[in-house]
Design a protein around this motif. Structure first.
Motif, short mmCIF file in Angstrom:
data_model
loop_
_atom_site.label_atom_id
_atom_site.label_comp_id
_atom_site.label_asym_id
_atom_site.label_seq_id
_atom_site.Cartn_x
_atom_site.Cartn_y
_atom_site.Cartn_z
N PRO A 1 2.95 -1.54 -14.56
CA PRO A 1 2.62 -1.82 -13.24
C PRO A 1 2.46 -0.62 -12.31
O PRO A 1 2.88 0.46 -12.62
CB PRO A 1 3.92 -2.79 -12.82
CG PRO A 1 4.95 -2.14 -13.52
CD PRO A 1 4.41 -1.60 -15.06
N PHE A 2 1.65 -0.65 -11.32
CA PHE A 2 1.62 0.43 -10.39
C PHE A 2 1.28 -0.10 -8.96
O PHE A 2 0.79 -1.31 -8.67
CB PHE A 2 0.60 1.36 -10.73
CG PHE A 2 -0.84 0.71 -10.85
CD1 PHE A 2 -1.71 1.10 -9.88
CD2 PHE A 2 -1.07 0.20 -11.85
CE1 PHE A 2 -3.04 0.40 -9.87
CE2 PHE A 2 -2.53 -0.22 -12.14
CZ PHE A 2 -3.51 -0.27 -11.28
N THR A 3 1.27 0.88 -8.00
CA THR A 3 1.02 0.41 -6.57
C THR A 3 -0.11 1.25 -6.00
O THR A 3 -0.38 2.40 -6.36
CB THR A 3 2.25 0.67 -5.67
OG1 THR A 3 3.15 -0.39 -5.92
CG2 THR A 3 1.81 0.45 -4.23
N MET A 4 -1.12 0.74 -5.17
CA MET A 4 -2.09 1.49 -4.59
C MET A 4 -1.68 1.64 -3.11
O MET A 4 -1.54 0.38 -2.45
CB MET A 4 -3.23 0.85 -4.80
CG MET A 4 -4.10 0.72 -6.16
SD MET A 4 -4.79 2.04 -6.89
CE MET A 4 -6.21 1.92 -5.95
N PHE A 5 -1.82 2.72 -2.61
CA PHE A 5 -1.49 2.93 -1.24
C PHE A 5 -3.09 3.18 -0.44
O PHE A 5 -3.59 4.20 -0.76
CB PHE A 5 -0.65 4.11 -0.79
CG PHE A 5 0.63 3.59 -1.06
CD1 PHE A 5 1.36 2.77 -0.09
CD2 PHE A 5 1.65 4.37 -2.05
CE1 PHE A 5 2.59 2.45 -0.18
CE2 PHE A 5 2.87 3.61 -2.14
CZ PHE A 5 3.65 2.99 -1.09
N ILE A 6 -3.57 2.45 0.27
CA ILE A 6 -4.94 2.44 0.77
C ILE A 6 -5.08 2.74 2.23
O ILE A 6 -4.40 1.96 3.17
CB ILE A 6 -5.65 1.19 0.59
CG1 ILE A 6 -5.65 0.75 -0.90
CG2 ILE A 6 -7.31 1.30 1.15
CD1 ILE A 6 -6.41 1.50 -1.97
N TYR A 7 -5.92 3.60 2.56
CA TYR A 7 -6.27 3.99 4.08
C TYR A 7 -7.70 3.35 4.25
O TYR A 7 -8.49 3.62 3.35
CB TYR A 7 -6.00 5.38 4.58
CG TYR A 7 -7.25 6.46 3.76
CD1 TYR A 7 -8.32 6.57 4.81
CD2 TYR A 7 -6.77 7.08 2.75
CE1 TYR A 7 -9.30 7.54 4.39
CE2 TYR A 7 -8.06 8.03 2.46
CZ TYR A 7 -9.18 8.36 3.04
OH TYR A 7 -10.11 9.22 2.71
N THR A 8 -7.46 2.20 5.16
CA THR A 8 -8.69 1.37 5.28
C THR A 8 -9.97 1.96 5.72
O THR A 8 -10.97 1.50 5.15
CB THR A 8 -8.16 0.46 6.14
OG1 THR A 8 -7.76 0.96 7.43
CG2 THR A 8 -7.12 -0.29 5.68
N GLU A 9 -10.09 2.93 6.41
CA GLU A 9 -11.42 3.65 6.77
C GLU A 9 -11.71 4.45 5.44
O GLU A 9 -13.21 4.71 5.54
CB GLU A 9 -11.35 4.59 7.71
CG GLU A 9 -11.05 3.58 9.31
CD GLU A 9 -12.33 2.79 9.82
OE1 GLU A 9 -13.52 3.28 9.23
OE2 GLU A 9 -12.12 1.87 10.23
N GLY A 10 -11.25 4.53 4.60
CA GLY A 10 -11.62 5.36 3.43
C GLY A 10 -12.05 4.10 2.33
O GLY A 10 -12.63 4.68 1.19
N VAL A 11 -11.99 2.97 2.55
CA VAL A 11 -12.76 1.91 1.56
C VAL A 11 -14.18 2.00 1.58
O VAL A 11 -14.50 2.14 2.91
CB VAL A 11 -12.14 0.59 1.75
CG1 VAL A 11 -12.81 -0.32 0.78
CG2 VAL A 11 -10.54 0.73 1.53
#
Length: 433
Positions: free
Chosen positions: A154-164
């Motif tokens: 399993p793993f976690t994604m940390f997303i900065y939204t303007e970078g999507v």
């Protein structure tokens, strides 16, 4: 007299009816459980013959192993040819590291299992690891995810939204909302990493980005800053939750640059845990608002090796660490201060910690690692004159020591004025071209 004789048969008939009713209930246990009171039972008002309300079962938490420990890894982009070693690693190197975890018997657990253990709700293996990916590169979907599936991790994604993809910082190498949806549907944990990936502290230089906004470097203060930082911390969380229909309870701080105000914003927004990029074993008592992760970089292979050795050295967890606030240390530069020199003198007064074993005092500086700092037991001051120019926009300092046999730790972050240290990396990541 006639009335007396008439009453006797009536009483006999009533008694016979009650006996038949008792017999019927006795033959049907379900009815008996529903309507027959325990001997001597009374209702709340004290009337006999009324069944009491069943007591609610007492819910008890399991006894968890508080000596367990875990390490958290932080990865960014996976590429065949490394150009930016600070944030890239080859797929082959990444897969080799995932295999090494399995070979060493280090179990990979999910972020939510780690937090459940910290809440005292479930156990985790004595030696385990959590895998996280920052920013939201499409290589995390196309390259890293298949490798994680291969090992069943399993793993976690940390997303900065303007970078999507589609955002103001989301270019051709950015992950898409559709890919994030696919990962969500297959059990991948998706969490927040701000909106534009910048230093969150008031007064620090930032780049204003957004749809239809000309990019400008500025320093925000007062109400303008509060509006901006709220969007970074809270708005990014709300957007992820709205677009993906998920609950976001974790927040990774860009560059590890934050202060008490940022912590307060995060707590009020409903984040359960905050994460930095200073790696250390996570114990049951580690503070949830500053959980350190080991940032894996192509040019620093020893970071992974040292982390694995540290977690693998013992099955009984690390010693508890007492975290000391930077405000109690009279640090120089002060926490949150911006300095003009990329070669600053770094100092902290440790007398507020208590009696310290001088041989255990150590200082780490982000970008430099352990530095040859000097400690004066008479004044309780640790100091280090930086001799190699600091090249980041912000610098984190970590001081550890032992006091009365217990490990104590403090860290703080200061900014470096743009241009002071020569070539620097912009705190705002370029679009993912």
């Amino acid at each position: 007299m006639m009335i007396r004789f008439a009453i006797v048969p009536l009483l006999l008939a009533l008694n016979f009816s009650l006996c038949k009713k008792h017999e019927t209930v006795s033959q049907n246990p379900q009815l008996a459980g529903a309507s027959s009171p325990a001997p001597g039972a009374t209702a709340a008002g004290g009337s006999p013959g009324v069944a009491p309300v069943a007591a609610t079962p007492k819910i008890t938490k399991p006894v968890v192993d508080q000596t367990a420990q875990t390490i958290i890894f932080c990865y960014h982009r996976l590429v065949d040819k490394v150009r930016y070693p600070g944030t890239e690693i080859t797929p082959a190197a990444f897969e080799a590291q995932m295999k090494e975890l399995k070979d060493r018997g280090i179990t990979v657990i999910s972020m939510q299992d780690l937090l459940a253990w910290k809440r005292g709700e479930k156990n985790i293996p004595p030696r385990c690891a959590v895998i996280t990916f920052d920013d939201g590169w499409k290589s995390q979907y196309e390259v890293a995810w298949p490798i994680m599936k291969k090992f069943g991790y399993p793993f976690t994604m940390f997303i900065y939204t303007e970078g999507v993809a589609g955002g103001s910082l989301g270019g051709g190498q950015a992950i898409t909302w559709e890919q994030l949806t696919d990962m969500r549907d297959n059990g991948v944990d998706i969490e927040a990493h701000t909106a534009t990936h910048q230093d969150l502290r008031e007064g620090h230089a930032i780049t204003l980005v957004g749809a239809g906004v000309k990019r400008t470097r500025t320093r925000l203060t007062g109400p303008q800053y509060e509006q901006w930082v709220r969007n970074e911390v809270v708005g990014s969380k709300e957007l992820l939750e709205q677009r993906l229909g998920i609950k976001v309870n974790c927040f990774a701080v860009p560059f590890g640059s934050y202060n008490e105000h940022v912590k307060e914003l995060a707590r009020n927004a409903g984040y359960e845990a905050m994460f930095t990029v200073y790696g250390q074993p996570i114990t049951f008592t580690s503070a949830l608002d500053s959980l350190g992760r080991y940032a894996i970089e192509a040019n620093k292979p020893k970071v992974f090796e040292d982390a694995v050795k540290m977690i693998g050295a013992s099955t009984s967890g690390g010693a508890p660490v007492a975290e000391i606030g930077a405000k109690d240390l009279a640090t120089q530069p002060a926490d949150g201060e911006t300095v003009r020199s990329a070669l600053p003198l770094i100092k902290a007064n440790l007398t507020g910690i208590g009696q310290i074993d001088p041989g255990t005092v150590q200082m780490r500086v982000s970008g430099l690692g352990v530095v040859p700092a000097s400690y004066d037991p008479k004044t309780g001051t640790i100091s280090y004159q930086v001799t190699q120019k600091l090249r980041e926009k912000s610098c984190s300092v970590f001081v550890t020591a032992k006091s009365q046999g217990k490990k104590v730790e403090a860290h703080w972050t200061f900014g470096i004025e743009e241009g002071a240290g020569g070539p620097t990396k912009s705190p705002t990541p370029p679009p993912k071209k």
